[in-house]
Design an enzyme around this catalytic site. Structure first.
Site, PDB file in Angstrom:
ATOM      1  N   ASP A 131      -0.424  24.101-137.824  1.00 34.77           N
ATOM      2  CA  ASP A 131      -0.514  23.793-139.255  1.00 34.77           C
ATOM      3  C   ASP A 131      -1.872  24.273-139.778  1.00 34.77           C
ATOM      4  OD1 ASP A 131       0.471  22.860-141.639  1.00 34.77           O
ATOM      5  OD2 ASP A 131      -0.168  20.799-141.320  1.00 34.77           O
ATOM      6  N   TYR A 133      -4.440  25.180-143.405  1.00 38.54           N
ATOM      7  CA  TYR A 133      -5.060  24.409-144.500  1.00 38.54           C
ATOM      8  C   TYR A 133      -5.422  25.389-145.618  1.00 38.54           C
ATOM      9  CZ  TYR A 133      -7.962  20.367-146.079  1.00 38.54           C
ATOM     10  OH  TYR A 133      -8.496  19.287-146.738  1.00 38.54           O
ATOM     11  N   HIS A 138      -5.741  21.737-152.749  1.00 37.08           N
ATOM     12  CA  HIS A 138      -5.573  20.523-151.954  1.00 37.08           C
ATOM     13  C   HIS A 138      -6.844  20.233-151.166  1.00 37.08           C
ATOM     14  CE1 HIS A 138      -3.818  17.531-149.274  1.00 37.08           C
ATOM     15  NE2 HIS A 138      -4.244  18.246-148.241  1.00 37.08           N
ATOM     16  N   ARG A 147     -16.531  13.917-150.229  1.00 34.90           N
ATOM     17  CA  ARG A 147     -17.802  14.613-150.470  1.00 34.90           C
ATOM     18  C   ARG A 147     -17.797  15.110-151.914  1.00 34.90           C
ATOM     19  NH1 ARG A 147     -15.492  16.381-145.902  1.00 34.90           N
ATOM     20  NH2 ARG A 147     -14.698  18.212-147.008  1.00 34.90           N
ATOM     21  N   GLU A 203       3.348  15.878-147.388  1.00 38.82           N
ATOM     22  CA  GLU A 203       2.589  17.070-147.733  1.00 38.82           C
ATOM     23  C   GLU A 203       3.567  18.221-147.964  1.00 38.82           C
ATOM     24  OE1 GLU A 203      -0.586  18.005-145.068  1.00 38.82           O
ATOM     25  OE2 GLU A 203      -1.763  16.248-145.669  1.00 38.82           O
ATOM     26  N   GLU A 205       4.568  21.847-148.079  1.00 38.32           N
ATOM     27  CA  GLU A 205       4.115  23.072-147.443  1.00 38.32           C
ATOM     28  C   GLU A 205       5.261  24.077-147.325  1.00 38.32           C
ATOM     29  OE1 GLU A 205       1.893  22.674-143.851  1.00 38.32           O
ATOM     30  OE2 GLU A 205       1.200  20.629-144.314  1.00 38.32           O
ATOM     31  N   ASP A 237       4.868  17.887-143.985  1.00 36.68           N
ATOM     32  CA  ASP A 237       3.964  17.390-142.946  1.00 36.68           C
ATOM     33  C   ASP A 237       3.670  15.922-143.239  1.00 36.68           C
ATOM     34  OD1 ASP A 237       2.075  17.202-140.913  1.00 36.68           O
ATOM     35  OD2 ASP A 237       0.463  17.975-142.166  1.00 36.68           O
ATOM     36  N   ARG A 241      -2.113   8.312-143.766  1.00 35.33           N
ATOM     37  CA  ARG A 241      -3.500   8.537-144.179  1.00 35.33           C
ATOM     38  C   ARG A 241      -4.476   7.514-143.592  1.00 35.33           C
ATOM     39  NH1 ARG A 241      -3.108  13.710-145.662  1.00 35.33           N
ATOM     40  NH2 ARG A 241      -1.701  14.026-147.418  1.00 35.33           N
ATOM     41  N   GLN A 244      -5.051   8.524-140.092  1.00 37.74           N
ATOM     42  CA  GLN A 244      -5.804   9.781-140.102  1.00 37.74           C
ATOM     43  C   GLN A 244      -7.288   9.546-140.371  1.00 37.74           C
ATOM     44  OE1 GLN A 244      -4.251  12.535-142.981  1.00 37.74           O
ATOM     45  NE2 GLN A 244      -5.622  14.190-142.393  1.00 37.74           N
ATOM     46  N   TYR A 248      -9.451  11.017-137.138  1.00 34.83           N
ATOM     47  CA  TYR A 248      -9.549  12.476-137.221  1.00 34.83           C
ATOM     48  C   TYR A 248     -10.898  13.034-136.795  1.00 34.83           C
ATOM     49  CZ  TYR A 248     -12.391  13.008-141.483  1.00 34.83           C
ATOM     50  OH  TYR A 248     -13.416  13.027-142.392  1.00 34.83           O
ATOM     51  N   LYS A 257      -0.098  12.486-137.711  1.00 36.70           N
ATOM     52  CA  LYS A 257       0.782  13.559-138.161  1.00 36.70           C
ATOM     53  C   LYS A 257       1.875  13.932-137.157  1.00 36.70           C
ATOM     54  CE  LYS A 257      -2.434  15.829-141.345  1.00 36.70           C
ATOM     55  NZ  LYS A 257      -1.558  16.067-142.498  1.00 36.70           N
ATOM     56  N   THR A 261       7.616  16.068-138.384  1.00 36.17           N
ATOM     57  CA  THR A 261       7.463  17.153-139.352  1.00 36.17           C
ATOM     58  C   THR A 261       8.865  17.608-139.731  1.00 36.17           C
ATOM     59  OG1 THR A 261       5.396  17.893-138.329  1.00 36.17           O
ATOM     60  CG2 THR A 261       6.517  19.454-139.771  1.00 36.17           C
ATOM     61  N   THR A 365      -0.952  21.964-147.210  1.00 33.25           N
ATOM     62  CA  THR A 365      -0.455  21.447-148.481  1.00 33.25           C
ATOM     63  C   THR A 365      -0.747  22.398-149.630  1.00 33.25           C
ATOM     64  OG1 THR A 365      -0.871  19.230-147.654  1.00 33.25           O
ATOM     65  CG2 THR A 365      -0.485  19.441-150.009  1.00 33.25           C
ATOM     66  N   GLU A 379      -3.426  12.912-153.383  1.00 39.11           N
ATOM     67  CA  GLU A 379      -4.030  13.531-154.565  1.00 39.11           C
ATOM     68  C   GLU A 379      -3.496  12.904-155.847  1.00 39.11           C
ATOM     69  OE1 GLU A 379      -4.263  18.095-153.943  1.00 39.11           O
ATOM     70  OE2 GLU A 379      -2.738  17.329-152.559  1.00 39.11           O
TER      71      GLU A 379
END
Length: 433
Positions: A131, A133, A138, A147, A203, A205, A237, A241, A244, A248, A257, A261, A365, A379
């Site tokens: 997978d 990114y 996203h 951040r 997600e 995709e 996916d 959360r 995760q 992660y 995850k 899928t 995503t 999101e």
């Protein structure tokens, strides 16, 4: 890059009436999949309107090139995908001619099965699943939640980011989504606890199936990468959360995850998508140019995918009341992808990793720059701080038991017939004890 030919002619019609004007599977599409019906074992077929043409049966009847019989008579598409782009184009042209020639009806009709009578299976025996990114909006949206001043990490615009997922839990559309359990640690808690995920998400995709592979230690040149792609599907996916967020770091996604899928069962070929290619989005001023091994002018000019994406949600209460599903997202793949499909494939093999026929790659995503095309509830709900309101009077920040997600996609362009991907559906069930 695949060229437009007679198989894309918008005036071309099939003697299978349901194909003409079909929103997903007109004769201009001809996606491949694996199905079973009437108690028989799984076999390869092609979608045409509301029907499926059994390619094993057609091969045994001598309707196809005899050299293809072995690869098309199995219960998965791996061998066929491994034959490469030239055979893919030849099969498409042969099928298109057969299905548009009324004089062929009598010999072909015995090999047709109604889609409503068929069970769909995974199109391939998926040996590996990776997978990526590549959805920059996203990545920016999610990064901003953690951040705010620097949402993208420095490597994002230099290297296509990806991770190896779990191939064994990839399933076709319709498989139940059993709520996963795992360790969760909310920010206010001192220690983690184990239990069902409270922040289950989806997600949106695209899935990319590898066709012709490469040997271990061999790379795939960017100018040749498109010929290593056998086709595309929709991919969900599913993501927990809360699991995760705790697990992660430092190695990335794991139990959050790998529980499931989902993919749509029909593989839309690169040939079918030829009329819907477009340039990749221009990189913003100041962004670095791709490193030479990822740079190809033809790919930048024609590597974008004008695939319109759609996500809807229905809750158990909505279905009981007969309410329409709530639309969560509408966007386009090309507008969301910072890296092209060819760049993904080239980068994956750039260290000599051997890709194999039937390997599955997720794009990551695909969210657009505006709120109409966001590809996850993380999101849409701003990390759970802004739940959406539904016509049933319910609200959702993340998925609840009984919720059903449906992904759909189609392509439209001037002078071309609309084609689609079908749907990718999953309904959430309670966690198992």
């Amino acid at each position: 890059m695949t060229m437009i030919d007679e198989t894309h002619d918008p005036a071309r019609t099939s003697w299978i009436d349901s194909a003409n004007g079909h929103p997903d599977f007109p004769v201009q599409n001809l996606p491949l999949g694996v199905f079973s019906a009437a108690g028989e074992d799984p076999r390869i077929g092609v979608a045409i309107g509301e029907m499926i043409l059994d390619l094993r049966g057609a091969a045994k009847a001598g309707l196809l090139d005899p050299s293809w019989s072995g690869a098309l008579s199995g219960s998965a598409l791996n061998d066929w995908f491994g034959r490469g782009a030239a055979d893919s184009r030849a099969l498409r042209r042969m099928l298109s001619a057969m299905l548009c020639d009324e004089s062929r009806r009598a010999e072909i009709e015995p090999h047709l099965v109604a889609q409503r009578e068929a069970t769909m299976h995974l199109p391939c025996a998926i040996g590996d699943y990776t997978d990526f990114y590549v959805g920059i909006h996203h990545a920016t949206n999610v990064g901003r939640q953690f951040r705010p001043d620097n949402p993208l990490l420095p490597n994002y615009k230099y290297v296509p980011i990806g991770y190896h997922g779990r191939a064994s839990s990839v399933r076709p559309s319709g498989e139940a989504v059993v709520r996963p359990s795992g360790q969760r640690k909310p920010p206010e808690a001192d220690t983690p606890a184990y239990g069902p995920s409270r922040r289950l998400d989806y997600e949106l995709e695209l899935g990319i199936f590898i066709g012709r592979g490469n040997r271990l230690g061999q790379t795939i040149l960017i100018g040749e990468a498109a010929d290593h792609i056998a086709g595309y599907c929709l991919l969900n996916d599913w993501s927990a959360r809360d699991l995760q967020a705790w697990e992660y770091q430092p190695l990335g996604p794991f139990l959050a995850k790998n529980f499931l899928t989902s993919i749509s069962p029909w593989v839309v070929t690169p040939e079918a998508l030829a009329p819907f290619r477009k340039p990749m989005p221009a990189r913003p001023e100041g962004d670095p140019a791709p490193l030479p091994y990822l740079a190809d002018d033809a790919d930048q000019a024609n590597g974008g995918l004008a695939i319109k994406l759609d996500v809807t949600l229905s809750t158990a209460k909505m279905r009981e009341a007969g309410l329409k599903p709530h639309r969560l997202s509408q966007g386009e793949a090309a507008a969301a992808m910072y890296w092209s499909a060819a760049q993904i494939v080239t980068h994956h093999a750039s260290n000599g990793c051997n890709l194999q026929p039937g390997d599955l790659i997720g794009t990551g995503t695909l969210s657009t720059a505006d709120d109409n095309g966001l590809g996850s509830l993380l999101e849409i709900s701003r990390g759970g701080k802004a739940p959406i309101s539904l016509a049933s009077g319910e609200t959702r920040a993340f998925l609840e038991d009984g919720d059903e997600l449906e992904l759909a996609a189609h392509c439209e362009a001037p002078g071309a017939v609309r084609i689609g991907f079908g749907t990718c559906v999953g309904r959430v069930l309670p966690a198992q004890p």
